[in-house]
Design a protein around this motif. Sequence first.
Motif, PDB file in Angstrom:
ATOM      1  N   UNK A 235       0.004  21.721 -15.493  1.00 42.82           N
ATOM      2  CA  UNK A 235       0.278  23.114 -15.856  1.00 42.82           C
ATOM      3  C   UNK A 235      -0.295  23.393 -17.237  1.00 42.82           C
ATOM      4  N   UNK A 236      -0.999  24.494 -17.354  1.00 46.16           N
ATOM      5  CA  UNK A 236      -1.503  24.937 -18.652  1.00 46.16           C
ATOM      6  C   UNK A 236      -0.383  25.715 -19.340  1.00 46.16           C
ATOM      7  N   UNK A 237       0.432  25.015 -20.116  1.00 48.73           N
ATOM      8  CA  UNK A 237       1.614  25.631 -20.708  1.00 48.73           C
ATOM      9  C   UNK A 237       1.291  26.764 -21.688  1.00 48.73           C
ATOM     10  N   UNK A 238       0.260  26.656 -22.513  1.00 47.44           N
ATOM     11  CA  UNK A 238      -0.050  27.800 -23.390  1.00 47.44           C
ATOM     12  C   UNK A 238      -0.358  29.082 -22.621  1.00 47.44           C
ATOM     13  N   UNK A 239      -1.131  28.979 -21.529  1.00 46.12           N
ATOM     14  CA  UNK A 239      -1.431  30.173 -20.732  1.00 46.12           C
ATOM     15  C   UNK A 239      -0.182  30.673 -20.017  1.00 46.12           C
ATOM     16  N   UNK A 240       0.660  29.759 -19.555  1.00 48.64           N
ATOM     17  CA  UNK A 240       1.907  30.155 -18.900  1.00 48.64           C
ATOM     18  C   UNK A 240       2.819  30.889 -19.883  1.00 48.64           C
ATOM     19  N   UNK A 241       2.912  30.390 -21.105  1.00 47.41           N
ATOM     20  CA  UNK A 241       3.736  31.054 -22.117  1.00 47.41           C
ATOM     21  C   UNK A 241       3.124  32.380 -22.546  1.00 47.41           C
ATOM     22  N   UNK A 242       1.803  32.448 -22.607  1.00 46.87           N
ATOM     23  CA  UNK A 242       1.150  33.718 -22.934  1.00 46.87           C
ATOM     24  C   UNK A 242       1.440  34.761 -21.864  1.00 46.87           C
TER      25      UNK A 242
END
Length: 275
Positions: free
Chosen positions: A238-245
């Motif tokens: 999971x790309x956590x920075x993109x998910x949080x964005x």
Amino acid sequence: MHKKLNTKTKTIIHVILIIGAVAMILPFVWMILTSGKTVAESTMIPPQILPDSFRWENYSTVWDALPFISFFINTGLMIFFRILTSTLFSAMATFAVAKLEFPGKNVFFMIVLTQMMIPPQIFLTPQYLLVQNLGLLNTVPALVIPGLVSAFGTFLLRQFFMKLPDELMEAATIDGANIWQIFYRIYLPLAKSGLVSLAIFTALFAYKDLMWPLIVNMSQNKMTLSAGLASLQGQYATNYPELMAGSVLAIIPMVILYVIFQKRFIQGIATTGGK
């Protein structure tokens, strides 16, 4: 001595409230900080609190990857129609239970309460079959159907209607008003605070609803914000920075609505169950 004790007690209460507020805000702060990190920074152990350089491109990347405009529209329509139907039908059922006399009234209300005790997952299969037979899969109306009626709304509004005097109905009946006129012109306006409370809860429940939108709408253009964000979470990585964005973008409308209707929101929560 008593005054000093009160001051000390107030200080302790304020400290506890501040700790609670920080605990509530911390996840949002962490979400914003993570949205500006790289994937490596977001998965470091021990965790890295601040990013070396805030990566604004994460927002543009996730915006281009998902149809956020469609997500916002679908979510807004679902919330609007769920509020409209849930408040209306719940108010009608509540008026009947609280103010009218008919055989089996208590049994009817017990059935309503029983629905609140049953896990909502049990209703997924019959609701899905209903939507499928109506030919509404992958449509916005499919998102609204589970929220057309609300057992919680009926239970919540009953507390408000019970506090309204029966003499209002007697006076309106003498003046020649029928049941619908009594409900619509007299009792419904007086239960305004209860309707606001129910509208707030309905909006919150609809906004965070994940399971039903994922089941009933497979097309990405028909998904809500919660279901669309879930597609960012991969099976193995999971790309956590993109998910949080994406999560930051998703909460912006609710934050704006809260700022605009803050007074109504607080009044609705504060008056829940009483006036």
